[in-house]
Design a protein around this motif. Sequence first.
Motif, PDB file in Angstrom:
ATOM      1  N   MET A 107       6.556   8.991   7.085  1.00 44.38           N
ATOM      2  CA  MET A 107       7.116   8.087   8.070  1.00 44.38           C
ATOM      3  C   MET A 107       8.020   7.086   7.352  1.00 44.38           C
ATOM      4  O   MET A 107       7.916   6.916   6.125  1.00 44.38           O
ATOM      5  CB  MET A 107       6.003   7.357   8.821  1.00 44.38           C
ATOM      6  N   PRO A 108       8.895   6.403   8.086  1.00 48.02           N
ATOM      7  CA  PRO A 108       9.798   5.437   7.442  1.00 48.02           C
ATOM      8  C   PRO A 108       9.113   4.101   7.151  1.00 48.02           C
ATOM      9  O   PRO A 108       9.766   3.057   7.120  1.00 48.02           O
ATOM     10  CB  PRO A 108      10.919   5.281   8.471  1.00 48.02           C
ATOM     11  N   TYR A 109       7.806   4.118   6.962  1.00 46.99           N
ATOM     12  CA  TYR A 109       7.069   2.885   6.672  1.00 46.99           C
ATOM     13  C   TYR A 109       5.804   3.236   5.900  1.00 46.99           C
ATOM     14  O   TYR A 109       5.376   4.395   5.868  1.00 46.99           O
ATOM     15  CB  TYR A 109       6.702   2.150   7.961  1.00 46.99           C
ATOM     16  N   GLU A 110       5.223   2.218   5.274  1.00 44.75           N
ATOM     17  CA  GLU A 110       3.924   2.358   4.614  1.00 44.75           C
ATOM     18  C   GLU A 110       2.925   1.421   5.296  1.00 44.75           C
ATOM     19  O   GLU A 110       3.315   0.552   6.088  1.00 44.75           O
ATOM     20  CB  GLU A 110       4.036   2.019   3.126  1.00 44.75           C
ATOM     21  N   ILE A 111       1.650   1.604   4.987  1.00 49.96           N
ATOM     22  CA  ILE A 111       0.601   0.790   5.594  1.00 49.96           C
ATOM     23  C   ILE A 111      -0.055  -0.050   4.505  1.00 49.96           C
ATOM     24  O   ILE A 111      -0.390   0.470   3.434  1.00 49.96           O
ATOM     25  CB  ILE A 111      -0.470   1.675   6.270  1.00 49.96           C
ATOM     26  N   GLU A 112      -0.228  -1.327   4.782  1.00 49.61           N
ATOM     27  CA  GLU A 112      -0.899  -2.200   3.825  1.00 49.61           C
ATOM     28  C   GLU A 112      -2.295  -1.665   3.514  1.00 49.61           C
ATOM     29  O   GLU A 112      -3.020  -1.228   4.406  1.00 49.61           O
ATOM     30  CB  GLU A 112      -1.009  -3.622   4.383  1.00 49.61           C
ATOM     31  N   ALA A 113      -2.662  -1.684   2.246  1.00 48.33           N
ATOM     32  CA  ALA A 113      -3.952  -1.142   1.824  1.00 48.33           C
ATOM     33  C   ALA A 113      -5.112  -1.859   2.515  1.00 48.33           C
ATOM     34  O   ALA A 113      -5.060  -3.072   2.754  1.00 48.33           O
ATOM     35  CB  ALA A 113      -4.102  -1.258   0.319  1.00 48.33           C
ATOM     36  N   GLU A 114      -6.147  -1.086   2.851  1.00 47.40           N
ATOM     37  CA  GLU A 114      -7.394  -1.633   3.397  1.00 47.40           C
ATOM     38  C   GLU A 114      -8.559  -1.046   2.595  1.00 47.40           C
ATOM     39  O   GLU A 114      -9.521  -0.529   3.152  1.00 47.40           O
ATOM     40  CB  GLU A 114      -7.537  -1.289   4.884  1.00 47.40           C
TER      41      GLU A 114
END
Length: 282
Positions: A107-114
């Motif tokens: 996707m054109p984005y990443e997700i902040e680590a959890e």
Amino acid sequence: MKKFLLITLAALATVVCLRAQQVHKAMSQTQENPGDVKVLLHTTLGDITILLYGDTPRHTENFVKLVKSGHYDGLLFHRVINDFMVQAGDPESKDAPKGKMLGGGDMPYEIEAEIDFPKHYHHRGAIAAARQGDNVNPERKSSGSQFYIVTGKKFAPAQLDAMEKKGVMQKKQAVFDRLSQEYRDSIMSMRRNRDYAGLDALRDKLAAETEKLTANDSTFYTQEQRDTYFREGGTPHLDGGYTVFGRVLSGMDVVDKIQKVETDGNDRPLEDVRIISATVLP
């Protein structure tokens, strides 16, 4: 006779107690918590039902959004390594010809680590987010769509001891490096001035501070985790480095079928294994 009866009753009580513990553990593994979401992955090799954790909201909400949009429908398990994991979610895999190297799509984005270790760890059946390596992704942000399901292998206590020692040392090094970064200007100045005594004193100071901050980190794995890795298996060397945001509720036999398929040199199955559809369950 009386003695025999007492022994038999004691043995029966032990069996009942052990059974109760097993039932309690089974219930705790399937118990849902606020915000948890169930998803059905209907694949070409069978169905896999997964539970996404409510306490990793960014990852769960993103996964649900992609499921509802049909993003995962038709995608391949593009990376499969026996006794390790099966990976899917590359949007470029949907219509990929056989033999094409996959894994670079996202996707054109990443997700902040959890990352919530030791609460969530890489036991057999755990679901985690793929990501780029630390050298280009020091914040350990997750892929926008790629995920993997852990199969792993079983680990003996001595192996876990070695991993635990390595994990503790890595954590100490990370703390030391963070502290050193705070004194970066002073360190550079002392190096320019060849103030080796000052550098040694600062190093000792930071080492002492590191030991103080990590004094309670001598244990890396809980006893439950040790038991799980010993009896069921997993990939403990990934703990603390990737966001684990769910687990398989049913269908690990299907996951095992996937991990056993024949693959090429890039770990892509020779015969496509596809997610036919993904559905959020009530």
